[in-house]
Motif scaffolding. Structure first.
Motif, PDB file in Angstrom:
ATOM      1  N   TYR A  26      41.746  39.383  44.733  1.00 15.25           N
ATOM      2  CA  TYR A  26      41.229  37.876  44.102  1.00 15.25           C
ATOM      3  C   TYR A  26      39.855  36.969  44.989  1.00 15.25           C
ATOM      4  O   TYR A  26      39.145  36.353  44.484  1.00 15.25           O
ATOM      5  CB  TYR A  26      42.766  36.765  44.237  1.00 15.25           C
ATOM      6  CG  TYR A  26      43.221  36.688  42.837  1.00 15.25           C
ATOM      7  CD1 TYR A  26      42.827  36.052  41.410  1.00 15.25           C
ATOM      8  CD2 TYR A  26      43.932  37.477  43.234  1.00 15.25           C
ATOM      9  CE1 TYR A  26      43.433  36.354  40.417  1.00 15.25           C
ATOM     10  CE2 TYR A  26      44.367  38.482  41.422  1.00 15.25           C
ATOM     11  CZ  TYR A  26      44.429  37.418  40.276  1.00 15.25           C
ATOM     12  OH  TYR A  26      45.096  37.368  39.223  1.00 15.25           O
TER      13      TYR A  26
ATOM     14  N   GLN B 243      35.782  38.857  28.446  1.00 15.87           N
ATOM     15  CA  GLN B 243      34.294  39.808  29.405  1.00 15.87           C
ATOM     16  C   GLN B 243      34.377  41.121  29.774  1.00 15.87           C
ATOM     17  O   GLN B 243      34.342  42.485  29.789  1.00 15.87           O
ATOM     18  CB  GLN B 243      33.546  38.770  30.117  1.00 15.87           C
ATOM     19  CG  GLN B 243      33.159  37.653  29.461  1.00 15.87           C
ATOM     20  CD  GLN B 243      31.765  36.697  30.249  1.00 15.87           C
ATOM     21  OE1 GLN B 243      33.022  35.930  31.641  1.00 15.87           O
ATOM     22  NE2 GLN B 243      30.967  37.190  31.065  1.00 15.87           N
TER      23      GLN B 243
ATOM     24  N   GLY C 155      28.363  33.542  37.479  1.00  9.49           N
ATOM     25  CA  GLY C 155      29.191  31.982  36.531  1.00  9.49           C
ATOM     26  C   GLY C 155      31.010  32.960  35.592  1.00  9.49           C
ATOM     27  O   GLY C 155      30.932  33.646  37.140  1.00  9.49           O
ATOM     28  N   GLN C 156      31.398  32.026  35.270  1.00  8.30           N
ATOM     29  CA  GLN C 156      32.538  31.378  35.036  1.00  8.30           C
ATOM     30  C   GLN C 156      32.960  33.326  34.334  1.00  8.30           C
ATOM     31  O   GLN C 156      31.884  33.887  33.401  1.00  8.30           O
ATOM     32  CB  GLN C 156      33.241  31.062  34.631  1.00  8.30           C
ATOM     33  CG  GLN C 156      34.648  31.141  34.454  1.00  8.30           C
ATOM     34  CD  GLN C 156      35.108  29.733  33.409  1.00  8.30           C
ATOM     35  OE1 GLN C 156      34.767  28.757  33.468  1.00  8.30           O
ATOM     36  NE2 GLN C 156      36.256  29.475  33.220  1.00  8.30           N
ATOM     37  N   ILE C 157      33.717  34.180  34.289  1.00  4.56           N
ATOM     38  CA  ILE C 157      33.873  35.063  34.262  1.00  4.56           C
ATOM     39  C   ILE C 157      35.247  35.020  33.178  1.00  4.56           C
ATOM     40  O   ILE C 157      36.372  35.027  34.061  1.00  4.56           O
ATOM     41  CB  ILE C 157      33.924  36.551  35.085  1.00  4.56           C
ATOM     42  CG1 ILE C 157      32.912  36.528  35.532  1.00  4.56           C
ATOM     43  CG2 ILE C 157      34.618  37.652  34.187  1.00  4.56           C
ATOM     44  CD1 ILE C 157      32.721  37.835  36.967  1.00  4.56           C
ATOM     45  N   ASP C 158      35.468  35.513  31.918  1.00  2.00           N
ATOM     46  CA  ASP C 158      36.664  35.364  30.970  1.00  2.00           C
ATOM     47  C   ASP C 158      37.165  37.115  30.728  1.00  2.00           C
ATOM     48  O   ASP C 158      36.490  38.058  31.257  1.00  2.00           O
ATOM     49  CB  ASP C 158      36.736  34.889  30.272  1.00  2.00           C
ATOM     50  CG  ASP C 158      35.863  35.461  29.027  1.00  2.00           C
ATOM     51  OD1 ASP C 158      35.245  36.255  28.923  1.00  2.00           O
ATOM     52  OD2 ASP C 158      34.714  34.263  28.575  1.00  2.00           O
TER      53      ASP C 158
ATOM     54  N   GLU D 289      32.482  35.352  40.637  1.00  2.00           N
ATOM     55  CA  GLU D 289      31.704  33.973  39.314  1.00  2.00           C
ATOM     56  C   GLU D 289      31.102  32.732  40.644  1.00  2.00           C
ATOM     57  O   GLU D 289      30.385  31.847  40.193  1.00  2.00           O
ATOM     58  CB  GLU D 289      33.875  33.363  39.554  1.00  2.00           C
ATOM     59  CG  GLU D 289      34.558  33.790  38.720  1.00  2.00           C
ATOM     60  CD  GLU D 289      35.827  33.524  38.244  1.00  2.00           C
ATOM     61  OE1 GLU D 289      36.218  31.934  38.799  1.00  2.00           O
ATOM     62  OE2 GLU D 289      35.827  33.360  36.931  1.00  2.00           O
TER      63      GLU D 289
ATOM     64  N   LYS E 239      40.860  43.313  38.563  1.00  2.00           N
ATOM     65  CA  LYS E 239      41.596  42.737  37.771  1.00  2.00           C
ATOM     66  C   LYS E 239      42.830  43.841  37.648  1.00  2.00           C
ATOM     67  O   LYS E 239      43.805  43.364  37.624  1.00  2.00           O
ATOM     68  CB  LYS E 239      40.941  42.273  36.506  1.00  2.00           C
ATOM     69  CG  LYS E 239      42.065  41.072  35.482  1.00  2.00           C
ATOM     70  CD  LYS E 239      41.811  40.344  36.161  1.00  2.00           C
ATOM     71  CE  LYS E 239      42.908  39.272  35.736  1.00  2.00           C
ATOM     72  NZ  LYS E 239      43.271  38.183  36.423  1.00  2.00           N
TER      73      LYS E 239
ATOM     74  N   ARG F 116      36.708  35.381  42.857  1.00  2.00           N
ATOM     75  CA  ARG F 116      35.772  34.091  43.504  1.00  2.00           C
ATOM     76  C   ARG F 116      34.316  34.549  43.944  1.00  2.00           C
ATOM     77  O   ARG F 116      33.531  33.601  43.264  1.00  2.00           O
ATOM     78  CB  ARG F 116      36.873  33.898  44.613  1.00  2.00           C
ATOM     79  CG  ARG F 116      37.890  32.757  44.039  1.00  2.00           C
ATOM     80  CD  ARG F 116      38.942  31.849  45.054  1.00  2.00           C
ATOM     81  NE  ARG F 116      38.730  32.956  46.728  1.00  2.00           N
ATOM     82  CZ  ARG F 116      40.524  33.856  46.539  1.00  2.00           C
ATOM     83  NH1 ARG F 116      41.283  33.370  45.415  1.00  2.00           N
ATOM     84  NH2 ARG F 116      40.641  33.973  47.947  1.00  2.00           N
TER      85      ARG F 116
END
Length: 581
Positions: A460, A477, A471-474, A467, A559, A464
């Motif tokens: 994690y 993706q 940028g934000q990673i969903d 990102e 992840k 962090r």
């Protein structure tokens, strides 16, 4: 799906094909055929013993038979190369695409990945803790409770419909001793000097609160009563108070039961007599005289006729006593009634988790359940060995406030719920466990709690950082990342460890061994940390690099690592930390 089972099914299909065209005999036994990781990665990624298992029945040397299977296995879409090793094992290396597919499945299924249908929804009762309600729980009780709770969670993961049960041993001599001990504390609360607690009674300070509560609510109403008069009330009151204490202790380590069943209630409902009548109708009860028990001097043995259960017909060493000479039912008789009650409630699958001091009780209980259910109930009894509490390698001193032992609450307050739960589950339940307060606080590879939690938190931390940079990673993706970028041996190796999670679950469920989860999590954490350390020396191997496509693929891998670690920790009842403080 278990990726090893997938390849095994294809091998079994080859056997069926060969049988249909006369290449193999029709009546082969295939239960012992396995597909599993070889002992060394140098030998491949999967290995099968199919030729070794079938050689004798087929009438061919294992290596000759292995040649036959090798030609078919090499044609599997998943297999890149295969070869014969040793006496006839077949080792396989699979295409990276096979492993990428499993990585994709993990990201899509999340913590549901690894769930099994072995249990097929069957109702299962897991009975654990069942501590005599005579005081707070000690560390040994904690191990039984934690193993039982993890066992229940594991069986749910394995597809069983699980009920968690606590059997309250609230009858017999110990309950009376508790009542007498509470009565002394009651007199003390009224201002009477009770002196030293007599030998045989419970000396712990925890009973002071019980005595004070009764004195507050009832005054001196019981002060001049005889034991025969006060005993029933004090027994009920003290047991209720102790069960509240035990529930509080269990709550400290995150354990809650679905059902609490009382031994006294079982007896009062006439369940023991009903079950004895049933056994008598089956011809399994008789009046007889047992031989002298081992370890007892002959002069001290009274050979009197007793009511006995024919447990030797069901695998026990001797027939067992059902009623004492004073006319009271034995603990065994009551336990028979209790287990039949569970059977009548629809639990054809039962697991009991007991302390090691009950090991001698296992055969008779298995015999009774087999007799009552006509061998339709599967009862598995697991015992937990003692916990040796240590500090700096030395035995820990006793707790003064408990009287005779270190309480579970003492341990939780010292190291926390998650630490005690993880440590208690890292070894086989039937192996002795050294719990060193200093060791479990170390931040090192030698401390498995830290090592696994740190791996999850590190993932994690990387997410962090990523990102913050790109940028934000969903999740979409990550699921759609180009996994072909994960092409190093260590990256593929890490995916292989992840893909073996369903196999780990199935093995733990089949063998009823939660500790396998701990060993797997430690291995997974080790594989992740090794990959992390490579990036320290070679920046191109870091998880976040200039190439966004490579970064996303590596983040997807991380992840998946966090997902499986979280899944395992949740089975253990341990919170997966996203930051280490």
């Amino acid at each position: 799906m278990n990726c090893y089972t997938l390849i095994k099914q294809k091998i079994l299909a080859v056997i069926t094909q060969l049988q249909s065209n006369g290449g193999l005999p029709a009546d082969l036994k295939v239960d012992a055929i396995t597909v599993e990781p070889p002992k060394s990665r140098d030998h491949g990624e999967m290995s099968t013993n199919v030729a070794m298992v079938l050689a004798k029945a087929v009438g061919q040397p294992p290596r000759v038979l292995a040649e036959l299977f090798l030609t078919h296995i090499q044609e599997f879409d998943e297999v890149r190369t295969a070869d014969i090793a040793g006496a006839g094992f077949i080792n396989m290396r699979l295409h990276p695409s096979f492993w990428y597919a499993h990585l994709s499945t993990i990201l899509k299924e999340k913590e549901a990945y690894g769930s099994s249908d072995i249990g097929q929804g069957h109702a299962m009762n897991v009975e654990y803790v069942s501590v005599n309600p005579t005081g707070p729980m000690h560390a040994g009780h904690g191990r039984v409770a934690i193993v039982g709770d993890a066992m229940a969670a594991l069986m749910e993961k394995g597809g069983y419909d699980v009920t968690r049960e606590y059997y309250i041993n609230d009858g017999g001599a110990q309950a009376e001793t508790l009542a007498r001990s509470a009565y002394l504390r009651y007199l003390e609360a009224l201002g009477q000097d009770i002196g030293e607690i007599p030998s045989g009674l419970y000396p712990g300070d925890y009973l002071k609160a019980v005595g004070e509560s009764i004195a507050k609510n009832y005054g001196d109403a019981f002060k001049d009563q005889t034991e025969e008069e006060y005993l029933p009330f004090f027994e009920t009151y003290a047991i209720d108070a102790m069960m509240d204490l035990i529930r509080d202790d269990l709550d400290l380590i995150g354990i809650q039961h679905d059902v609490f069943t009382s031994e006294t209630a079982i007896v009062n409902e006439g369940a023991v007599e009903d079950v004895m009548d049933m056994l008598e109708e089956k011809g399994l009860i008789y009046t007889g005289v047992l031989d002298v028990p081992k370890g007892i001097e002959v002069d001290d043995w009274a050979a009197e006729p007793q009511l006995l259960f024919r447990s030797t017909q069901f695998g026990d060493d001797v027939d067992r006593v059902l009623k004492r000479t004073n006319g009271e039912w034995t603990y065994f008789a009551k336990d028979i009634a209790y287990h039949f009650d569970k059977f009548e409630r629809g639990f054809d699958y039962q697991i009991n988790v007991w302390g090691a001091d009950h090991a001698g009780y296992i055969k008779r209980m298995l015999a009774a359940v087999k007799a009552l259910s006509d061998d339709t109930v599967t009862l598995d009894i697991k015992t937990c060995q003692m916990v040796n509490l240590m500090q700096g390698g030395e035995p820990l001193k006793m707790s003064k406030r408990s009287g005779t032992f270190v309480t579970l609450r003492d341990v939780v307050e010292a190291v926390g719920k998650d630490v005690i739960r993880f440590v208690m589950l890292m070894r086989r339940n039937d192996a002795m466990l050294d719990f060193d307060f200093d060791k479990v606080k170390e931040q090192s590879k030698d401390n498995p709690v830290f090592y696994v939690q740190y791996a999850h938190a590190r993932v994690y931390s990387v997410l962090r950082q990523a990102e913050a940079q790109i940028g934000q990673i969903d999740e979409v993706q990550l699921q759609n990342a180009d996994f072909t970028c994960l092409n190093s041996d260590d990256e593929i190796g890490l995916i292989q460890v992840l893909a073996s999670w369903p196999r780990c679950i199935e093995g733990a469920v089949i063998h009823r061994e939660p500790h396998r989860i701990g060993g797997y999590l430690y291995e997974l954490a080790g594989a992740f940390h090794a990959l992390w350390n490579q990036g320290k020396e070679d920046t191109t191997l870091r998880f976040i690099v200039d190439d966004t496509k490579v970064t996303l693929a590596r983040l997807a891998l991380l992840k998946a690592v966090a997902t499986i670690i979280a899944s395992g920790l949740n089975l253990f009842g341990v919170e997966p930390l996203k930051e280490m403080r």
